[in-house]
Design an enzyme around this catalytic site. Structure first.
Site, short mmCIF file in Angstrom:
data_model
loop_
_atom_site.label_atom_id
_atom_site.label_comp_id
_atom_site.label_asym_id
_atom_site.label_seq_id
_atom_site.Cartn_x
_atom_site.Cartn_y
_atom_site.Cartn_z
N THR A 122 33.33 39.18 44.25
CA THR A 122 33.03 40.55 43.82
C THR A 122 31.62 40.64 43.23
OG1 THR A 122 33.91 40.34 41.54
CG2 THR A 122 35.48 40.96 43.27
N LYS A 123 31.20 39.57 42.57
CA LYS A 123 29.87 39.59 41.96
C LYS A 123 28.76 39.33 43.00
CE LYS A 123 30.91 40.63 37.69
NZ LYS A 123 30.49 41.92 37.09
N TYR B 144 36.57 36.59 41.69
CA TYR B 144 35.53 37.09 40.77
C TYR B 144 34.14 36.85 41.35
CZ TYR B 144 32.71 37.62 36.54
OH TYR B 144 31.77 38.01 35.61
N GLY B 145 33.90 35.61 41.80
CA GLY B 145 32.58 35.26 42.34
C GLY B 145 32.20 36.11 43.55
N SER C 243 26.70 38.09 37.71
CA SER C 243 27.01 36.79 37.10
C SER C 243 26.35 35.67 37.88
CB SER C 243 28.53 36.59 37.11
OG SER C 243 28.85 35.26 36.74
N LYS D 6 42.48 35.18 34.60
CA LYS D 6 42.35 33.86 33.97
C LYS D 6 42.66 32.78 35.01
CE LYS D 6 41.80 35.47 29.71
NZ LYS D 6 40.49 35.44 29.07
N VAL E 141 29.31 33.79 28.15
CA VAL E 141 29.37 34.46 26.85
C VAL E 141 30.79 34.42 26.28
CG1 VAL E 141 28.99 36.65 25.66
CG2 VAL E 141 27.47 35.96 27.52
N ARG E 142 30.89 34.22 24.97
CA ARG E 142 32.19 34.18 24.30
C ARG E 142 32.80 35.58 24.26
NH1 ARG E 142 29.04 30.64 21.38
NH2 ARG E 142 28.52 32.15 19.75
N THR E 143 33.65 35.87 25.23
CA THR E 143 34.34 37.15 25.33
C THR E 143 35.81 36.87 25.65
OG1 THR E 143 33.90 37.31 27.69
CG2 THR E 143 32.28 38.32 26.22
#
Length: 276
Positions: A196-197, A193-194, A139, A95, A230-232
């Site tokens: 890794t994607k 995160y970015g 992503s 987060k 997406v809402r996750t």
């Protein structure tokens, strides 16, 4: 002929669960296997889907455990003799308000999103039957992260001749730089995160290239995709798309008709190939 089989990773909730449900709704002509790291949550998801009238099976898979991927491979080989659809959906992100040091976030996120996906592919891609479909869930953040890399790193990640070994070295270099606190000075983006994607998107291009060279006549298609915001649990409640809407592009790629030649080795968003 052995029965067809589709595997969806990280599928006990969110986009993964929606992908499994949509595969069933699309009347996939074979067995659908939902994998998750947590056996209790995986079986609860299967039970819920069965109550909705969908026939789904659970198999354990922990992305961070290479032995777990091998066990899944052995099960598929023994039970089905191959694999027809693989959707690598499992992934994680810290987060925005996470208190862990950035170096730790980089290592943990890379281990799941990049190395975990790579290990699953190493275990399962050899099982692919002719006309199989592989979808690596990446992503749009990978494209944004790429655009903030140094020109030298951008050139490497856009190099169509980049090997899997070279990509792995680059991913490792990012983690080390993040741990040392000088990743931005070395031209890396300030997003674990970015980055890794970026790895997942580029890995998909490399894997597709290898499949084209080694199994050209088999009609296998492999792509990366962005499901959207997406809402996750990961993206939160303010995201624009429902999990079912997020599942649409992965499902589109997983069910590309036999004989289709493209997309292959692309990043696809809203069923449209994106420029990398």
């Amino acid at each position: 002929m052995s029965k067809k089989v589709a595997v969806v990773t990280g599928a006990n909730k969110g986009i993964g669960l929606a992908i499994v449900r949509e595969l069933c709704k699309a009347k996939f002509t074979g067995d659908v296997i939902l994998t998750a790291r947590n056996e209790k949550l995986g079986n609860e998801a299967v039970k819920m889907l069965k109550s909705e009238g969908f026939e789904v099976a659970y198999h354990h898979l922990d992305l961070c455990d290479q032995g777990s991927a091998k066990q899944l491979s052995n099960f598929l080989q023994k039970t089905y003799g191959g694999l027809d659809v693989l959707i690598n959906n499992a992934g994680m992100a810290f987060k925005n308000d996470a208190t862990e040091p950035f170096g730790e976030q980089a290592e943990v996120t890379m281990r799941t999103n990049f190395w975990g996906t790579l290990w699953v592919c190493h275990a399962l891609l050899p099982l692919l039957r002719p006309n199989a479909r592989v979808v690596n869930v990446s992503s749009f953040v990978s494209k944004k992260a790429l655009d903030t890399c140094s020109p030298q790193l951008q050139a490497k990640f856009r190099d169509t001749e980049l090997s899997e070994e070279e990509l792995c070295l680059l991913m490792g270099q990012f983690v080390i730089a993040a741990q040392q606190g000088n990743h931005q000075a070395q031209g890396w983006p300030n997003t674990a995160y970015g980055t890794t994607k970026i790895g997942v998107t580029v890995l998909s291009r490399i894997q597709a290239h290898i499949l084209t060279k080694t199994r050209a006549a088999d009609g296998i298609l492999l792509n990366a995709c962005c499901p959207g915001w997406v809402r996750t649990d990961m993206a939160g409640p303010k995201a624009l798309k429902s999990p079912e809407e997020g599942a649409q592009t992965p499902i589109y790629l997983a069910l590309l008709p036999e004989g289709a030649k493209e997309p292959h080795g692309q990043l696809v968003w809203d069923k449209t190939v994106q420029e990398w």
